[in-house]
Motif scaffolding. Sequence first.
Motif, mmCIF file in Angstrom:
data_model
loop_
_atom_site.group_PDB
_atom_site.id
_atom_site.type_symbol
_atom_site.label_atom_id
_atom_site.label_comp_id
_atom_site.label_asym_id
_atom_site.label_seq_id
_atom_site.Cartn_x
_atom_site.Cartn_y
_atom_site.Cartn_z
ATOM 1 N N ASP A 67 -2.358 -0.335 5.383
ATOM 2 C CA ASP A 67 -1.913 -0.009 7.167
ATOM 3 C C ASP A 67 -3.779 -0.190 7.583
ATOM 4 O O ASP A 67 -4.108 0.817 8.403
ATOM 5 N N ARG A 68 -4.842 0.071 6.753
ATOM 6 C CA ARG A 68 -5.722 -0.238 6.532
ATOM 7 C C ARG A 68 -6.413 -1.769 6.705
ATOM 8 O O ARG A 68 -6.175 -2.460 6.266
ATOM 9 N N ASP B 53 -6.376 -2.965 2.777
ATOM 10 C CA ASP B 53 -5.429 -3.857 2.995
ATOM 11 C C ASP B 53 -5.508 -5.076 3.043
ATOM 12 O O ASP B 53 -5.833 -6.646 3.135
ATOM 13 N N ASP C 170 1.326 -0.888 0.249
ATOM 14 C CA ASP C 170 0.183 0.344 -0.609
ATOM 15 C C ASP C 170 0.760 1.035 -0.011
ATOM 16 O O ASP C 170 2.250 1.279 0.015
ATOM 17 N N ASP D 117 -0.670 4.720 0.768
ATOM 18 C CA ASP D 117 -0.487 6.123 2.010
ATOM 19 C C ASP D 117 -0.242 5.605 3.265
ATOM 20 O O ASP D 117 -1.747 4.330 3.207
ATOM 21 N N GLY D 118 0.481 5.650 4.135
ATOM 22 C CA GLY D 118 -0.078 5.137 5.707
ATOM 23 C C GLY D 118 1.272 3.886 5.857
ATOM 24 O O GLY D 118 1.361 3.438 6.962
ATOM 25 N N THR D 119 1.931 3.974 4.938
ATOM 26 C CA THR D 119 2.323 2.393 4.599
ATOM 27 C C THR D 119 4.245 2.580 3.873
ATOM 28 O O THR D 119 4.903 2.670 4.716
HETATM 29 MG MG LIG Z 1 -3.013 2.986 3.151
#
Ligand SMILES: [Mg+2]
Length: 272
Positions: A220-221, A225, A23, A25-27
């Motif tokens: 991250d979700r 994910d 992933d 964004d956030g990862t």
């Molecule tokens: Mg993400």
Amino acid sequence: MQAKLTEMQVRERLKDIKAFVIDQDGTTYLENQTFPWTTDFLKGLEQRGIRYLFLSNNSSKSRAEHCRKLAESGIHASEEQILSSADATIEYLKTLPGHRDIYLLATPCVENDFREQGFDTDANKPNYVVLAYDLTLTFDKLDKACRLVRKGVPFIATHEDNNWMIGPDEHRPDVGALAAAITASTRVKPKFVGKPNAEMVQAFLKRLQLPKEQIAIIGDRMNTDIRMGQEHGLLSLLVLSGKTKREDIPESPFQPDYVVDKTIDILKLLEE
Ligand SMILES: [Mg+2]
């Protein structure tokens, strides 16, 4: 730590992994700022001969733009290493009869990607209405899409996310929200393609040419994910560098196989 596998079990499973789908964004980065450990993590994978593919539910950017954005953040990936929900939609459409004639709502650069793949994106008699993350959406486009859908032309949307987070407390309406406008007018719900749906999985299996047992998902979700991993039988690793905090994990119906603070921690699990 909440996880389906023990450290020993995840180490054992990781021995079979030939590619990670990662992933963004956030990862990989957070709000356009690449995490300081990201390049070392990717280098570590390369050194071990493990491939990686970046997944994105952002269908407003072309393949070239996704590459450029990553490069600006210091991550050098080829177009082959990026799979967006628009790419997955292209692959899905190719499996459908009469797929070349569509009415597409998309940004000009994404429309160009569809055209390069042989689609007529403003066909006289379209067989499908396809909604991507069209940041150039106008009332006329929306009206035309609704008229076609009302006549019975099947409605496909690149992904289901309602909001695109652009800052800590800042959101923009995403494809799910735009699709809801068409649904409100026509009472027809679209077929959604991107994460966590099966069509996204099919698209990366095809791209990587590997069986599911040799691919792991990092994200991250929980609801995209981790859900995608759980529902489609792929090893899923949750990172806590983005949306999900440790205390959120027990509340989710989707549970990761293993939890790490950040991607670089996965390299330790790959060590003998
Ligand atoms: Mg993400």
